[in-house]
Design an enzyme around this catalytic site. Sequence first.
Site, short mmCIF file in Angstrom:
data_model
loop_
_atom_site.label_atom_id
_atom_site.label_comp_id
_atom_site.label_asym_id
_atom_site.label_seq_id
_atom_site.Cartn_x
_atom_site.Cartn_y
_atom_site.Cartn_z
N ASP A 13 -98.42 -44.85 58.33
CA ASP A 13 -97.71 -44.57 57.61
C ASP A 13 -97.16 -45.70 56.58
OD1 ASP A 13 -95.61 -44.12 59.95
OD2 ASP A 13 -95.50 -45.62 60.31
N ASP A 14 -96.54 -45.43 55.56
CA ASP A 14 -95.82 -46.06 54.02
C ASP A 14 -96.62 -45.03 53.18
OD1 ASP A 14 -93.95 -47.55 55.82
OD2 ASP A 14 -95.91 -49.17 55.26
N HIS A 134 -88.65 -46.37 58.39
CA HIS A 134 -89.75 -46.97 58.03
C HIS A 134 -88.72 -48.45 58.77
CE1 HIS A 134 -91.66 -49.87 55.51
NE2 HIS A 134 -90.65 -50.70 54.64
#
Length: 303
Positions: A13-14, A134
């Site tokens: 993620d991210d 998110h």
Amino acid sequence: LRMLQVKLIVTGDDFGYCPRRNQGIVDCFLAGAVSNVSLLVNGSAAADAAKLARRHNIPIGLHANLSEGSPVCEVLKTKSSLLNQDGFFHGKMGFRTALSEGLLNMSEVKQELKAQVELFHELTGHLPPHMDGHQHVHVLPEVRHVFAEVLEEYGIQYTRVPIEPGLHNCDWIPPSLMDFYLGVEEDSFNTVDVFTKHGIRWPDIYIGLSTMGRNMSVSSIRSAIDGAILGLTAKAPQSSTVTIELMVHPGYPSVPPVGGCGEGPDDFSQSWERLHELQTLIKPELQSHYKSRNIQLCSFKDL
């Protein structure tokens, strides 16, 4: 468990958050430890991340962000219900508070989500095969409906529903964090029907809350996977293939002021826990465990 074929999507993620996060995720991908990434298009290193994904042929989807940093939709950058008095998104908890107080305009949520899909398309040259939220904003009340509509409009087939089997038995998670996770779980249960109605799919099993940051170890990942598979095969003994998404956050710690989504990097991003995840994920004993359990790493395109 021998005969069962397990498809495991390990999602970093991210991606796009900062250059050091990008590097860490790419290093994990090249080591065969991450098989899929989720891009923050409002991240300070998003364009660089998209280039890296293209260069290394990394399967990439969209990490829709309504809670950290700045919107990507021009119209919403100056005046919008999605912004706090400092002109940034309300934050992980602030977003939830504003939502529960009825302060968020859902047409602006939709506008921003669509702008993020468009920007993703611009950066990568394709639509995202999967799209999640998110800080799990996509399963929140009201937001879940808008999110599902956007996925359906763009023909994005896959998402993430963060209901983690065995979460309740994780006594190492501090109470304040556990409260947040249980909230995410409840929101996720209430989202299942909405996503189903819109024809959206997600893997059989989600793992990632119990194994985040300092709690990640070869044994925590191994037991989360084994426990989840056992639980699922007890319920549906006839299934021959099981799909799992493991959410991870590897990277090298951010060094301010570089990074973030407009406000600089947050504490979790600057902490040693990112590096700890990276070092755990690339351990050979984790890879050999996958092999012994007939677990095949893949991306959403391979489901």
